[in-house]
Design a protein around this motif. Sequence first.
Motif, mmCIF file in Angstrom:
data_model
loop_
_atom_site.group_PDB
_atom_site.id
_atom_site.type_symbol
_atom_site.label_atom_id
_atom_site.label_comp_id
_atom_site.label_asym_id
_atom_site.label_seq_id
_atom_site.Cartn_x
_atom_site.Cartn_y
_atom_site.Cartn_z
ATOM 1 N N GLU A 228 2.187 -4.272 -3.214
ATOM 2 C CA GLU A 228 1.336 -3.225 -3.778
ATOM 3 C C GLU A 228 0.048 -3.116 -2.979
ATOM 4 N N GLU B 177 -1.649 9.759 0.406
ATOM 5 C CA GLU B 177 -0.257 9.341 0.330
ATOM 6 C C GLU B 177 -0.050 8.034 1.090
ATOM 7 N N TRP C 217 6.128 4.226 3.550
ATOM 8 C CA TRP C 217 6.677 2.947 3.990
ATOM 9 C C TRP C 217 7.776 3.182 5.018
ATOM 10 N N ARG D 243 7.828 6.119 -0.561
ATOM 11 C CA ARG D 243 6.467 6.630 -0.684
ATOM 12 C C ARG D 243 5.834 6.077 -1.954
ATOM 13 N N GLY D 244 4.531 5.891 -1.904
ATOM 14 C CA GLY D 244 3.821 5.356 -3.059
ATOM 15 C C GLY D 244 3.156 4.034 -2.732
ATOM 16 N N ALA D 245 2.172 3.652 -3.531
ATOM 17 C CA ALA D 245 1.372 2.469 -3.261
ATOM 18 C C ALA D 245 2.134 1.172 -3.506
#
Length: 243
Positions: free
Chosen positions: A137, A145, A148, A157-159
């Motif tokens: 994380e 955005e 990965w 995609r995403g944290a």
Amino acid sequence: ETYPNMENDEKLINKFANIFLKYPTCVGMDINSGTDSHTFRDRKLYDNILQKTIPNGVTPWCFTFSDAHQAGQYDRAFTVHMMLERTNEELRRSMQEGTLFAISRHARTELGEDFVGEGAYPIVTRVEVDEDEDTIELTCENCNEVIWVADGVEIARGAVIDLNDYEWGITSYVRAYLTGGGGICYVEPFTVQREGVPYDSVEVPDEFAQEDFLRLLVTVLDEMFFKNSMIINLFKQYALGLA
């Protein structure tokens, strides 16, 4: 385009992979410099190199550089180091251990040829790795955005990324990059390995042994015939002003 498909040239990939495998003082490579005019394919080259080096126990870090040649070009790209104090020793440790983030105002591959970042750049403020849950994380600022990448392919995609969801695309590492109005931030790769399971063997042929021999030959000839030559030294002194 003088070198088509350069980033996928197996000979070139092996050349740079061998440099990292042979010389521990080579801790990383530039993947985005200046306005990214000449480096826009280097992220893919970097991914190809990682697939050769990580299974062999070496992780080269990624760097970005402004490549400034005149005033006003210093803010084009730079690295942000996570350091305990501002000393040369801490900077060296950061470079060796990869506690840094690579920033650029330009990213032709990821953000387009016309994009120029302005203002606060995207940056990671916290990294949390949960080895029990197999998650990573990132806490970010100035970020629109998070993308990965594994083996040169965007996988998520995403944290937050759950590595178990992407076993099909991960062989030895994942890396991330952040995009925002201020530019792009490349996060150093995270090596990924199943507990107790070694990496698959990856052979990296040394295809540049002939060039190494020629460089050694030139060095020997220089020492024997040119370095102490009176004519050469006079030329350096009076024509080049080097002596």
